[in-house]
Design a protein around this motif. Structure first.
Motif, mmCIF file in Angstrom:
data_model
loop_
_atom_site.group_PDB
_atom_site.id
_atom_site.type_symbol
_atom_site.label_atom_id
_atom_site.label_comp_id
_atom_site.label_asym_id
_atom_site.label_seq_id
_atom_site.Cartn_x
_atom_site.Cartn_y
_atom_site.Cartn_z
ATOM 1 N N TRP A 18 -25.140 40.210 61.601
ATOM 2 C CA TRP A 18 -25.456 41.466 62.693
ATOM 3 C C TRP A 18 -26.448 42.383 61.931
ATOM 4 O O TRP A 18 -27.330 42.750 62.305
ATOM 5 C CB TRP A 18 -24.271 42.317 62.663
ATOM 6 C CG TRP A 18 -24.327 43.565 63.356
ATOM 7 C CD1 TRP A 18 -24.232 43.803 64.774
ATOM 8 C CD2 TRP A 18 -24.517 44.768 62.619
ATOM 9 N NE1 TRP A 18 -24.610 45.273 65.115
ATOM 10 C CE2 TRP A 18 -24.553 45.637 63.784
ATOM 11 C CE3 TRP A 18 -24.694 45.409 61.363
ATOM 12 C CZ2 TRP A 18 -24.747 46.967 63.312
ATOM 13 C CZ3 TRP A 18 -24.889 46.318 61.222
ATOM 14 C CH2 TRP A 18 -24.915 47.543 62.081
ATOM 15 N N ASN B 243 -20.776 36.836 59.777
ATOM 16 C CA ASN B 243 -20.961 37.546 61.097
ATOM 17 C C ASN B 243 -21.701 38.956 60.648
ATOM 18 O O ASN B 243 -22.573 39.060 61.367
ATOM 19 C CB ASN B 243 -19.695 37.431 61.838
ATOM 20 C CG ASN B 243 -19.296 36.230 62.433
ATOM 21 O OD1 ASN B 243 -19.968 35.196 62.859
ATOM 22 N ND2 ASN B 243 -17.833 36.255 62.797
ATOM 23 N N THR B 244 -21.275 39.567 60.009
ATOM 24 C CA THR B 244 -21.954 40.889 59.447
ATOM 25 C C THR B 244 -23.010 40.724 58.938
ATOM 26 O O THR B 244 -23.914 41.396 59.448
ATOM 27 C CB THR B 244 -20.573 41.515 58.570
ATOM 28 O OG1 THR B 244 -19.385 41.754 59.159
ATOM 29 C CG2 THR B 244 -21.301 42.987 58.199
#
Length: 176
Positions: free
Chosen positions: A61, A57-58
């Protein structure tokens, strides 16, 4: 005069064991304006952090961030070993009376985990850590400088400017 230090890191996850990609620390006077040249900045090698977390998820992002930010995080040139970075950063932290960050639960927790993982004594005392966001909240109409660049040293300077502006607005000329 007490030495203050603003810290910012950029990572590939959000937990305490996140892989650290960049570390910045900028010396400053919270009751003044600007900052001296004295700072620390390092681009960290992810290969030197085999036990630290990388979160999908990072990574996703980071893919939404501006090209300059992505380049600073992912370009391989100029990377250093995390252990060496922590030792050098620690020397600057030991000289500081107050350690500031945008919140005390992200940057400082991740750095604390990394120092302990590498067997390096923490270079700060728990009572010396300060939360800049709490100070910002004391002035609800605090003007916001340009948005965070996600270049750790630029973000340190942005956070310092906001902190200094807030303290000046509140009439604070000295910190204990």
């Amino acid at each position: 005069m007490a030495q203050n230090l603003m810290i910012d890191i950029e990572t590939l996850a959000t937990g305490p064991n996140a892989t650290i990609m960049t570390i910045a620390a900028q010396v400053f006077d919270p009751c003044s304006t600007g900052w001296p040249e004295k700072h620390f900045y390092a681009r960290v090698s992810p290969e030197s952090q085999p036990n630290r977390e990388i979160d999908d998820n990072t990574i996703a992002w980071w893919a939404t961030q501006v090209p300059e930010a992505r380049k600073e995080i992912f370009e391989e040139v100029g990377r250093r070993d995390l252990h060496d970075c922590l030792e050098e950063l620690g020397k600057l932290i030991w000289q500081s009376d107050r350690i500031w960050a945008n919140g005390i639960c992200f940057d400082m927790n991740i750095l604390e985990h990394a120092f302990k993982e590498h067997g390096i004594n923490l270079p700060w005392k728990f009572w010396s850590v300060r939360d800049a966001r709490t100070v910002y909240a004391l002035w609800p109409d605090l003007p916001q400088p340009k948005s965070a660049s996600h270049h750790a040293l630029d973000d340190c300077k942005r956070q310092i400017t906001m902190l200094q502006d807030c303290l000046k607005h509140l009439g604070i000329t000295n910190l204990k």
